[in-house]
Design a protein around this motif. Sequence first.
Motif, short mmCIF file in Angstrom:
data_model
loop_
_atom_site.label_atom_id
_atom_site.label_comp_id
_atom_site.label_asym_id
_atom_site.label_seq_id
_atom_site.Cartn_x
_atom_site.Cartn_y
_atom_site.Cartn_z
N THR A 45 51.47 -19.44 18.28
CA THR A 45 51.35 -20.91 18.67
C THR A 45 52.36 -20.96 19.76
OG1 THR A 45 50.39 -21.60 16.73
CG2 THR A 45 51.09 -23.02 18.04
N CYS A 80 41.79 -24.02 19.76
CA CYS A 80 41.87 -25.11 18.81
C CYS A 80 41.72 -25.07 17.40
CB CYS A 80 41.32 -26.34 19.41
SG CYS A 80 41.86 -27.24 20.89
N LEU A 81 40.66 -24.65 17.14
CA LEU A 81 40.33 -24.22 15.60
C LEU A 81 40.95 -23.32 15.19
CD1 LEU A 81 36.26 -24.19 16.04
CD2 LEU A 81 37.69 -26.01 14.99
N ALA A 82 41.52 -22.05 15.82
CA ALA A 82 42.34 -20.93 15.26
C ALA A 82 43.64 -21.66 14.85
CB ALA A 82 42.37 -20.02 16.26
N ASP A 83 44.17 -22.55 15.70
CA ASP A 83 45.48 -23.11 15.48
C ASP A 83 45.49 -24.51 14.60
OD1 ASP A 83 46.38 -21.36 17.32
OD2 ASP A 83 46.52 -22.63 18.98
N GLY A 84 44.44 -24.74 14.02
CA GLY A 84 44.03 -25.85 12.90
C GLY A 84 44.13 -26.91 13.60
N GLU A 85 43.59 -27.14 14.56
CA GLU A 85 43.35 -28.39 15.54
C GLU A 85 41.90 -28.67 15.57
OE1 GLU A 85 45.64 -30.53 16.68
OE2 GLU A 85 47.38 -29.34 16.02
N GLU A 86 41.27 -29.97 15.75
CA GLU A 86 40.18 -30.32 15.96
C GLU A 86 39.85 -30.18 17.62
OE1 GLU A 86 37.34 -31.41 13.95
OE2 GLU A 86 38.46 -30.84 12.33
N ASN A 91 42.63 -32.58 22.51
CA ASN A 91 43.45 -31.31 21.91
C ASN A 91 42.96 -30.28 22.86
OD1 ASN A 91 44.32 -32.85 19.88
ND2 ASN A 91 42.83 -32.37 18.40
#
Length: 126
Positions: A45, A80-86, A91
Amino acid sequence: MSLENVRLSQSAKDRLVWLKRTTGITQWNVLCRWALALSLKDPSTPLVKEIVTDSNVEMSWRTFTGQHGDIYLALLKQRCLADGEEPTEENVAKALVVHLHRGVGYLGGHKGMATVEGLVGSLVKQ
């Protein structure tokens, strides 16, 4: 923040000016695509979360992505999904700015990437 326009920080612009001279690649968008791909390849990240986009280098999303806008958008949403973000528009736009700038830092920080061969090698090496 939106994806309509992509804007760079002054420090990113300075690094890209150097890369334009050393690689012979004259288009901002081409170098920015390489930078984005290089950052997205890195599974960590990015440490910096806020970037001040204060330079006069700005391009539309269409200019940045060319005919592959859907692919770049999908890559950013997946990241974004891989980093835990919607993968909301906000985003995704933040991810673009952060990854673009991290990638520019990678490009400007390695002398081996001062050539087209070095740029290609940076993305295809495992």
